[in-house]
Structures are given as C-alpha cells and as structure tokens.
Motif scaffolding. Structure first.
Motif, PDB file in Angstrom:
ATOM      1  N   UNK A  98     -58.118  38.293  48.153  1.00  0.00           N
ATOM      2  CA  UNK A  98     -58.024  37.318  47.069  1.00  0.00           C
ATOM      3  C   UNK A  98     -56.740  37.518  46.277  1.00  0.00           C
ATOM      4  N   UNK A  99     -56.268  36.452  45.673  1.00  0.00           N
ATOM      5  CA  UNK A  99     -55.032  36.525  44.904  1.00  0.00           C
ATOM      6  C   UNK A  99     -55.195  37.341  43.627  1.00  0.00           C
ATOM      7  N   UNK A 100     -56.421  37.480  43.122  1.00  0.00           N
ATOM      8  CA  UNK A 100     -56.636  38.239  41.891  1.00  0.00           C
ATOM      9  C   UNK A 100     -57.248  39.614  42.153  1.00  0.00           C
ATOM     10  N   UNK A 101     -57.208  40.084  43.399  1.00  0.00           N
ATOM     11  CA  UNK A 101     -57.729  41.413  43.701  1.00  0.00           C
ATOM     12  C   UNK A 101     -56.739  42.474  43.230  1.00  0.00           C
ATOM     13  N   UNK A 102     -57.255  43.679  42.964  1.00  0.00           N
ATOM     14  CA  UNK A 102     -56.409  44.787  42.538  1.00  0.00           C
ATOM     15  C   UNK A 102     -56.760  46.022  43.354  1.00  0.00           C
ATOM     16  N   UNK A 103     -55.897  47.039  43.284  1.00  0.00           N
ATOM     17  CA  UNK A 103     -56.136  48.259  44.050  1.00  0.00           C
ATOM     18  C   UNK A 103     -57.334  49.024  43.520  1.00  0.00           C
TER      19      UNK A 103
ATOM     20  N   UNK B  26     -52.064  48.489  32.478  1.00  0.00           N
ATOM     21  CA  UNK B  26     -51.052  47.545  32.965  1.00  0.00           C
ATOM     22  C   UNK B  26     -50.258  48.132  34.126  1.00  0.00           C
ATOM     23  N   UNK B  27     -50.143  49.447  34.126  1.00  0.00           N
ATOM     24  CA  UNK B  27     -49.371  50.107  35.179  1.00  0.00           C
ATOM     25  C   UNK B  27     -50.169  50.229  36.473  1.00  0.00           C
ATOM     26  N   UNK B  28     -51.476  50.484  36.365  1.00  0.00           N
ATOM     27  CA  UNK B  28     -52.266  50.819  37.546  1.00  0.00           C
ATOM     28  C   UNK B  28     -53.003  49.642  38.174  1.00  0.00           C
ATOM     29  N   UNK B  29     -53.370  48.618  37.400  1.00  0.00           N
ATOM     30  CA  UNK B  29     -54.138  47.512  37.956  1.00  0.00           C
ATOM     31  C   UNK B  29     -53.207  46.506  38.614  1.00  0.00           C
ATOM     32  N   UNK B  30     -52.678  46.889  39.754  1.00  0.00           N
ATOM     33  CA  UNK B  30     -51.698  46.067  40.472  1.00  0.00           C
ATOM     34  C   UNK B  30     -52.322  45.480  41.740  1.00  0.00           C
ATOM     35  N   UNK B  31     -51.580  44.619  42.375  1.00  0.00           N
ATOM     36  CA  UNK B  31     -52.047  43.933  43.581  1.00  0.00           C
ATOM     37  C   UNK B  31     -51.975  44.882  44.775  1.00  0.00           C
ATOM     38  N   UNK B  32     -53.002  44.923  45.639  1.00  0.00           N
ATOM     39  CA  UNK B  32     -52.934  45.785  46.821  1.00  0.00           C
ATOM     40  C   UNK B  32     -51.863  45.314  47.796  1.00  0.00           C
ATOM     41  N   UNK B  33     -51.161  46.234  48.453  1.00  0.00           N
ATOM     42  CA  UNK B  33     -50.132  45.828  49.427  1.00  0.00           C
ATOM     43  C   UNK B  33     -50.775  45.147  50.625  1.00  0.00           C
ATOM     44  N   UNK B  34     -50.378  43.939  50.884  1.00  0.00           N
ATOM     45  CA  UNK B  34     -50.992  43.163  51.958  1.00  0.00           C
ATOM     46  C   UNK B  34     -50.045  42.059  52.397  1.00  0.00           C
ATOM     47  N   UNK B  35     -50.186  41.624  53.640  1.00  0.00           N
ATOM     48  CA  UNK B  35     -49.384  40.503  54.144  1.00  0.00           C
ATOM     49  C   UNK B  35     -50.098  39.175  53.963  1.00  0.00           C
ATOM     50  N   UNK B  36     -51.307  39.207  53.377  1.00  0.00           N
ATOM     51  CA  UNK B  36     -52.123  37.991  53.290  1.00  0.00           C
ATOM     52  C   UNK B  36     -51.422  36.904  52.494  1.00  0.00           C
ATOM     53  N   UNK B  37     -50.923  37.249  51.301  1.00  0.00           N
ATOM     54  CA  UNK B  37     -50.330  36.227  50.442  1.00  0.00           C
ATOM     55  C   UNK B  37     -49.059  35.640  51.045  1.00  0.00           C
ATOM     56  N   UNK B  38     -48.252  36.487  51.702  1.00  0.00           N
ATOM     57  CA  UNK B  38     -47.035  35.961  52.326  1.00  0.00           C
ATOM     58  C   UNK B  38     -47.376  35.023  53.483  1.00  0.00           C
ATOM     59  N   UNK B  39     -48.439  35.358  54.228  1.00  0.00           N
ATOM     60  CA  UNK B  39     -48.860  34.466  55.316  1.00  0.00           C
ATOM     61  C   UNK B  39     -49.402  33.148  54.771  1.00  0.00           C
ATOM     62  N   UNK B  40     -50.097  33.219  53.636  1.00  0.00           N
ATOM     63  CA  UNK B  40     -50.578  31.986  53.017  1.00  0.00           C
ATOM     64  C   UNK B  40     -49.411  31.126  52.544  1.00  0.00           C
TER      65      UNK B  40
END
Length: 331
Positions: free
Chosen positions: A106-111, A285-299
């Motif tokens: 998901x676009x709003x998922x975090x690590x 703010x520092x830790x709740x970041x987006x997980x590294x993934x190719x999903x969004x770039x593929x979308x």
C-alpha cells in the motif's frame, strides 16, 4: 502441488483459447448464480498470480464440473475430487502471504508493519491444519523459507524502533525481550541525542505486568490481516518496567496508552500530528518511513501506460510527464 498447478494451467488455457467454451461457461454461471468471471491465467514469475488462478478455479468449481459432465472434450483435464480438496487447502495456506504482500504494497504502509506482519504470517501458517491434503511439505517449506529469510527481524533496530513508534503496535508484537529493550534504549538515545547521551538512562529488567490489549472495534467481523494480528497479539504480553529517568518517562507514558486499531493508517497525519509527546514525535518522523519496494515504481509505469494508450499516442513526452505527475499526486 506442482502437478495440481500444471493441471490448473491446462484447464484455464482451455477456456482462454476457446471463445466457444467461454460462452458456455458464461451460460452455466448465469444458470447456477455464480459470479460471471473469466478464468485467471498465472504468470510463472509472480507467485500470487498462481494463487489468484487457483482461487478463481475454486470459485468456478461448480460451473466447471457441470460443463465437464456435459461431455465437453475441451475440458478433458484429469481433475479428481482430491485435486479440488488439495486446491482448497493450498489457497487457504497461501492466503495469508497474499494478504501480507498487499498490505505492505500500500502507498501508506510503513516499515513499522514489517515485524508484526512477519510474526503474524508465521503464526497463522504454523496453525494451518493441512493434514490429509498432501500439503504438509509445502507448509513446512514456507515456514523454513520464512525462517531463513527473516532469521531475527527484531534484531534490526531500525525496524524495531519503527514498530514501537507505531501507535497501533508499540511493544506488543515483540517475541524477544532483549531485542525490545535494545530498541527502547535506542529510542532513548535518539530522544536525548547521541552527544548528550547519559549512560544512566537505561531500561532495566524488573517485574513484569500485563500489557495493554489491542483495541479492535467489536462491530467489525472482517477477517482481515490486522484482525488476525489482533487475535494473536491481543493477549497479555510482558512489559518491562523502566527506571524512569528523564526521557524514559515520555516513552513510558506513550507505551502505556491504549494502542490504536490495527486497521488504522496514516500515523503521522493523525496520531503523531497532535501527539503531546513532542520529543518522541521528532523521532517518529525519522523512523516511520516507506518500506523499500519496487511496487510504487511499477505502478507509476502502469499509470503512464494507461495515460498514453493507442487513442492518445501523439502526446509529447513533457505532456505525458505532467499528466502522470497529476495522476499520482492530486488527491
């Protein structure tokens, strides 16, 4: 399972390559009141496409059996009752992996979701009863693969700190108290600053008390991923009592608050935006970041393909870039 997948691919291929049999399928679907859906052909490079193929076949099982009973030679695939049973157990076994994949895509998922997600997948898979289905080997392989790929995910302090700072999870999903203590001390150092860190501000092992259960709306009967998580981790969990010195008070007050509903997202925009824990907010703010993934770039590539289609094939590159930007950024 491999033999079942081969049979399933052949069966789906029969529908895909024959307009006549597809028309008959639609008539039978309407007759039986089954959803009028087409068959799904899997892609060998994407495991979840195999899951979707098997799931669609189960949905259309009655229609397929009825067509086969009418003597359609094109459906001459050796599907026996045991195959359907194995397929049903296989879909149940893979469902939690597919759900977890979608959750983390998901676009709003975090690590912060990674640790509870992995633990939930492991526990649900271990508890799956596949006795008599011939899938015990698949179940054991899935568990072994998870253990090999994520041997000690809690030892990753970045993931551990992010999980604690997620108001939906906090310290509930942790399996190792040592890793939990290490993450708490890491957060204390972050709050105070590395330069002024005082070694006396440390969590100490002492008596344990019952943890706070995850709050899940009673009216919700949905068996979603985080509902399963709540069922597993809503039990009393030991919480280390800290020696409250300085910044530890703020962290402890945060941990003692009632966790949010696991289905709630956008922590930075809701909980942390109005949180009274000012020092902890800066760390979040520092830790709740987006997980590294190719999903969004593929979308993003998919969005470009939808914008620049055969009917709009004369768009210049700059115009396409602007349209894609607007498509992905306008709410």
């Amino acid at each position: 399972m491999n033999n079942l997948i081969k049979k399933s691919r052949k069966l789906v291929g029969n529908f895909k390559h024959s307009a006549k049999i597809s028309k008959k399928l639609k008539a039978v679907q309407l007759q039986l009141g089954i959803p009028v859906h087409r068959m799904v052909q899997d892609e060998p490079t994407r495991w979840n496409s195999t899951y979707y193929m098997l799931k669609r076949l189960l949905e259309q099982k009655d229609a397929i059996v009825l067509l086969s009973s009418k003597g359609d030679a094109i459906l001459s695939v050796d599907m026996i009752p045991d195959d359907w049973k194995t397929m049903e157990f296989g879909v149940q076994l893979l469902e939690i992996f597919e759900t977890a994949t979608n959750q983390l895509s998901k676009e709003n998922s975090t690590i912060s979701e990674i640790i509870p997600l992995i633990h939930t997948v492991m526990k649900v898979t271990k508890n799956q009863d596949v006795s008599g289905s011939g899938l015990m080997g698949l179940k054991n392989d899935l568990i072994s693969s998870m253990k090999r790929r994520y041997p000690s995910v809690e030892a990753n302090l970045t993931l551990a700190c992010a999980t604690i700072l997620d108001p939906r999870f906090k310290d509930l999903p942790f399996q190792s108290q040592d890793h939990l203590l290490a993450a708490k001390n890491k957060l204390l150092r972050e709050m105070e600053g590395e330069d002024s860190f005082n070694s006396r501000i440390h969590w100490t092992d002492s008596s344990t008390t019952s943890g706070v259960p995850v709050s899940v709306e009673e009216s919700s009967k949905e068996q979603g991923f985080w509902t399963r998580y709540a069922e597993i981790f809503s039990q009393s969990s030991p919480v280390q009592q800290p020696t409250l010195v300085g910044y530890a008070e703020e962290l402890e007050q945060y941990l003692q608050e009632q966790p949010l509903n696991p289905n709630q997202a956008d922590m930075l925009g809701s909980y942390w935006f109005s949180s009274p824990h000012l020092r902890l907010k800066q760390v979040a703010k520092k830790y709740l970041c987006v997980p590294p993934s190719t999903v969004l770039s593929e979308r993003l590539f998919s969005a470009a393909g939808n914008i620049c289609d055969q009917k709009r094939n004369r768009l210049d590159p700059e115009r396409i870039k602007m349209l894609v930007f607007l498509n992905k950024n306008l709410k």
